[in-house]
Design a protein around this motif. Structure first.
Motif, short mmCIF file in Angstrom:
data_model
loop_
_atom_site.label_atom_id
_atom_site.label_comp_id
_atom_site.label_asym_id
_atom_site.label_seq_id
_atom_site.Cartn_x
_atom_site.Cartn_y
_atom_site.Cartn_z
N HIS A 9 46.45 -71.78 70.02
CA HIS A 9 47.11 -70.95 71.04
C HIS A 9 48.07 -71.80 71.87
CE1 HIS A 9 47.67 -68.00 74.22
NE2 HIS A 9 47.29 -68.91 75.11
N ARG A 10 47.64 -73.02 72.22
CA ARG A 10 48.52 -73.89 73.00
C ARG A 10 49.77 -74.27 72.21
NH1 ARG A 10 47.98 -74.06 78.23
NH2 ARG A 10 48.83 -76.18 78.24
N ILE A 11 49.62 -74.51 70.92
CA ILE A 11 50.77 -74.86 70.09
C ILE A 11 51.74 -73.68 70.02
CG2 ILE A 11 51.48 -75.41 67.73
CD1 ILE A 11 48.93 -77.05 67.45
N GLN A 12 51.18 -72.48 69.82
CA GLN A 12 52.04 -71.30 69.77
C GLN A 12 52.76 -71.08 71.09
OE1 GLN A 12 49.29 -68.26 68.59
NE2 GLN A 12 49.51 -68.70 66.39
N ILE A 33 21.08 -75.66 58.64
CA ILE A 33 22.22 -74.76 58.46
C ILE A 33 22.52 -74.01 59.75
CG2 ILE A 33 23.01 -72.70 57.25
CD1 ILE A 33 21.57 -73.68 54.77
N ALA A 34 21.45 -73.58 60.45
CA ALA A 34 21.65 -72.88 61.73
C ALA A 34 22.31 -73.80 62.74
CB ALA A 34 20.31 -72.38 62.25
N TRP A 35 21.84 -75.05 62.82
CA TRP A 35 22.47 -76.00 63.75
C TRP A 35 23.93 -76.28 63.35
CZ3 TRP A 35 21.03 -76.99 68.40
CH2 TRP A 35 19.68 -76.96 68.76
N LEU A 36 24.17 -76.34 62.04
CA LEU A 36 25.54 -76.57 61.59
C LEU A 36 26.46 -75.42 62.00
CD1 LEU A 36 27.48 -78.33 59.93
CD2 LEU A 36 26.78 -77.07 57.89
N VAL A 37 25.95 -74.18 61.86
CA VAL A 37 26.75 -73.02 62.27
C VAL A 37 27.00 -73.05 63.77
CG1 VAL A 37 26.76 -70.51 62.42
CG2 VAL A 37 26.00 -71.61 60.32
N LEU A 38 25.94 -73.36 64.53
CA LEU A 38 26.11 -73.43 65.98
C LEU A 38 27.08 -74.53 66.37
CD1 LEU A 38 22.42 -72.91 67.20
CD2 LEU A 38 24.30 -71.27 67.29
N GLY A 39 27.06 -75.65 65.64
CA GLY A 39 28.00 -76.72 65.94
C GLY A 39 29.43 -76.38 65.56
N CYS A 40 29.61 -75.52 64.54
CA CYS A 40 30.96 -75.15 64.12
C CYS A 40 31.60 -74.15 65.07
CB CYS A 40 30.92 -74.55 62.71
SG CYS A 40 30.57 -75.77 61.41
N ILE A 41 30.79 -73.38 65.81
CA ILE A 41 31.36 -72.38 66.72
C ILE A 41 32.21 -73.04 67.80
CG2 ILE A 41 30.76 -70.67 68.47
CD1 ILE A 41 28.43 -69.81 66.70
N PRO A 42 31.71 -74.09 68.51
CA PRO A 42 32.60 -74.75 69.49
C PRO A 42 33.85 -75.35 68.85
CG PRO A 42 30.32 -75.37 69.86
CD PRO A 42 30.35 -74.64 68.57
N PHE A 78 35.38 -74.19 66.22
CA PHE A 78 36.29 -73.08 65.92
C PHE A 78 37.00 -72.62 67.19
CE2 PHE A 78 37.05 -68.48 65.51
CZ PHE A 78 37.91 -68.48 64.42
N VAL A 79 36.23 -72.51 68.29
CA VAL A 79 36.83 -72.09 69.57
C VAL A 79 37.86 -73.11 70.02
CG1 VAL A 79 36.35 -71.64 72.00
CG2 VAL A 79 34.81 -70.75 70.24
N CYS A 80 37.53 -74.40 69.87
CA CYS A 80 38.47 -75.45 70.26
C CYS A 80 39.73 -75.39 69.39
CB CYS A 80 37.80 -76.81 70.13
SG CYS A 80 38.84 -78.21 70.62
N PHE A 81 39.55 -75.14 68.07
CA PHE A 81 40.70 -75.03 67.19
C PHE A 81 41.58 -73.85 67.58
CE2 PHE A 81 42.54 -73.08 63.35
CZ PHE A 81 43.37 -74.11 62.94
#
Length: 687
Positions: free
Chosen positions: A462-465, A443-452, A454-457
């Motif tokens: 921001h680029r679309i806006q 679960i910790a690795w999954l959270v760490l993997g979701c952070i990049p 989320f940042v990429c999203f």
């Protein structure tokens, strides 16, 4: 392509040769991770590999590759008088159980001093059977040599004095490739000087020349017939073994000591070894007890039937034998374990018995020559101790895994440390299932993997806006330019005419002329404003709407004149991209306006042709055409070309003086957008 295949073949050949060289290393087979143990109790060191169990069909299979033509050599010593042990070649599909594999076995049988070569396919088929020399001792060190080339298998056993016995067989429907391994049946055994290498027909020919006669598969479907000497050997061995199995006098059942707790001196018991030191446990039909301080010079293995003498100290739930003198009577197969739960072991009824229990792994700790496991089953937490063997690598056990342990349970403080209700002294650990995916680490690795992600999203959003904002600003800029070129210029002209009327001194007629000019400019500005507003409204999405709007514009501009208007839509009516509809309408609007107001045409033909990958708009009139170069490079035509370029459309204008003008614009359509538009049209609630 051919070069890449040839390079791949060379790489595979080089890798295979490297594998042979690496396999021939002396220390290669001493490591437990080189093998897969299926049954038995296997140990190894740099000198030899040993099975200390008398299980039926214990196997140790090498993890090396899938080989075709190879040979295996080893020295073998068999311990028991009714056992069989040897080498497996071309093996695959192995499972626990007697003959539970596909492959060939070549071994020595001690009961009748013979060698046997056969094939196992989850069943046994004897292919060759030969006697050892009459003076041969099958319990001494023997040298085994097995060669497999094509569908011929050769087997040779050499005695210490150099005498040998050879068997060769042909198997038409042979097993072409596989691994190799060691196998024992109803005996413990030792293997040393294990070597594996490639083989050729020359190796088989040399083995056949050393034998007295070659043996064919069809000649030895059955073993040799018994003779008086063989029968006497059988009966003598059976009588000797029967005398060893006789019940010893003065033996007390272990269960009797529980009925009379206390200290019992100078007693004799007889039972089966169910665990080896550090916790030697002896079990008979009535119960079990622990033998303390066993002489290390006494070699014990699971399944041994022993006679033990000493002092028994009996308690309510356990008995222990002090100052034990143990003598091995004979060897046998280990007794099957009793399946229990951790809660049942906590109660004390099954302590000291050979049991099988499951638990969820909490932690693992390696110890010198062994391991310590902490497990939990329900509300019970317990401990397990064991020695390293071929079956278990504690470093690979993951917390959360479900394990099945086989061994004996004890509550002695030296093993529980006063913390756990019991400790299992185990000789075998099997992984029932791996840890669940939702462990804390994952679960910790999954959270760490979701952070990049989320940042990429957020960055993409921001680029679309930003792109959307730039599009709005660009559209506003274009609108400002257009208003400046049309409305602002018109208002300037109107103001100029009104100012001229105000200061006009030439009379009423000149003033009216200025006012009329201003009114004409107001009407023209109104038309330009209406056209701009209509173009900005996203009301024309379907192809037929564009043609209908252009027809309505032509009728309005002709103001009831004798202009004949023709319209046509070719192809399937569909929703077009907004940018394309806007460009087609604005270009068509300019072409229709020019034709009606400036060409003096009598016929106006507007057509829209829809194809799979493009849309084509044609506006044709029969007016005066473009009669000078200034008109051809005017603002209106430049605007149409500019709008066509924005949607990557092809713009073409063909004109003939006094014969008419034809304006054609062809806009490309993206296939993916067309599919989405079609799907939307099908699912639209308006339909």
């Amino acid at each position: 392509m051919t070069a890449s295949i040839f390079a791949g073949v060379l790489a595979a050949h080089w890798h295979a040769n490297r594998e042979w060289q690496r396999t021939l290393a002396g220390s290669y087979f001493s490591r437990a991770d080189r093998w897969i143990a299926l049954g038995g109790t296997w140990t190894s060191n740099a000198a030899q590999i040993q099975n200390n169990s008398e299980e039926r069909g214990a196997k140790l299979i090498a993890r090396t590759g899938n080989w075709k033509d190879f040979q295996v050599q080893a020295d073998l010593q068999i311990a028991e008088p009714f056992g069989e042990a040897g080498l497996i070649v071309r093996s695959h599909g192995e499972e626990e159980g007697v003959d539970a594999y596909h492959g060939y076995f070549a071994g020595v049988r001690t009961m009748d001093s013979s060698i046997e070569l056969g094939r196992a396919d989850f069943g046994w088929r004897s292919m060759a059977h030969s006697k050892l020399p009459a003076n041969a001792d099958p319990h001494q060190w023997l040298h085994l040599h097995v060669v497999a080339v094509g569908c011929r298998i050769g087997f040779e056993v050499t005695l210490p004095d150099g005498a040998s016995t050879t068997s060769l067989v042909d198997d038409a429907d042979c097993i072409a490739s596989g691994s190799f391994g060691l196998r024992s049946y109803l005996t413990s055994a030792k293997w040393r000087n294990l070597q594996v290498s490639s083989a050729t027909e020359q190796d088989l020919t040399q083995m056949e020349q050393q034998s007295k006669a070659g043996i064919n598969l069809h000649d030895l479907l059955l073993t040799e017939p018994s003779d008086p000497a063989s029968a006497e050997l059988y009966t003598t061995s059976m009588r000797a073994e029967a005398r060893r199995h006789e019940t010893q006098p003065g033996v007390t059942p272990i269960g009797d000591f529980r009925l009379s707790p206390g200290r019992h001196s100078n007693v004799t018991i007889q039972g089966v070894i169910i665990s080896t030191p550090p916790l030697a446990d002896i079990q008979d039909d009535s119960g079990s007890l622990i033998a303390l301080n066993v002489d290390p010079r006494v070699s014990l293995k699971l399944g041994d039937v022993v006679e033990a003498q000493g002092t028994v100290i009996s308690e309510r739930f356990r008995s222990q034998l002090e100052d034990a003198k143990i003598r091995v009577l004979w060897s046998d197969t280990p007794v099957p374990p009793l399946a229990v739960t951790a809660a049942q072991l906590t109660g004390g009824t099954y302590r000291g018995r050979f049991v099988e229990v499951e638990g969820t792994l909490i932690s693992t700790e390696s110890q010198p020559g062994g391991y310590e496991l902490t497990l939990q089953d329900g509300d019970q937490t317990f401990r397990a101790l064991g020695s390293l063997d071929f079956r278990l690598d504690p470093a690979r056990l993951e917390p959360g895994s479900r394990l099945r342990l086989r061994g004996t349970a004890t509550s002695l403080d030296q093993f529980t440390h006063g913390i756990y209700p019991f400790t299992v002294i185990t000789d075998r650990v099997d992984v029932v299932s791996g840890p669940p995916w939702w462990s804390l680490d994952r679960i910790a690795w999954l959270v760490l993997g979701c952070i990049p992600l989320f940042v990429c999203f957020q960055w993409i959003l921001h680029r679309i806006q930003a792109w959307h904002t730039r599009s709005l600003l660009r559209e506003r800029e274009e609108l400002a330019f257009e208003m400046h070129d049309t409305l602002a210029q018109s208002f300037t002209g109107i103001a100029y005419q009104l100012q001229a009327a105000k200061i006009e001194q030439r009379g009423e007629r000149a003033i009216r002329t200025h006012i009329q000019n201003a009114l004409d400019m107001v009407h023209a500005s109104h038309r330009d404003a209406s056209r701009t507003i209509s173009a900005l409204r996203p009301q024309y999405r379907q192809a037929s709407d564009i043609v209908a709007a252009l027809k309505e514009l032509a009728e309005r501009l002709s103001d009831g004149g004798d202009l004949r208007i023709k319209t046509q839509v070719e192809g399937k009516n569909a929703n077009l991209p907004l940018a394309v509809t806007d460009a087609l309408f604005r270009i068509g609007q300019e072409a229709v306006t020019n034709a009606v107001q400036h060409s003096g045409c009598r016929t106006l033909d507007t057509r829209l042709k829809l194809m799979r990958s493009e849309a084509q708009l044609t506006v044709r009139d029969d007016g005066c055409g473009i009669v000078n170069e200034e008109q051809e490079h005017g603002f209106g035509i430049a605007g149409m070309k500019s709008r066509a370029a924005k949607v990557h459309a092809h713009f073409d204008i063909v004109t003939t003086p006094f014969q008419g003008t034809c304006v054609t614009v062809t806009a490309p359509l993206q296939i993916a957008h067309g599919l989405i538009a079609t799907l939307r049209a099908i699912l639209s609630p308006e339909r």
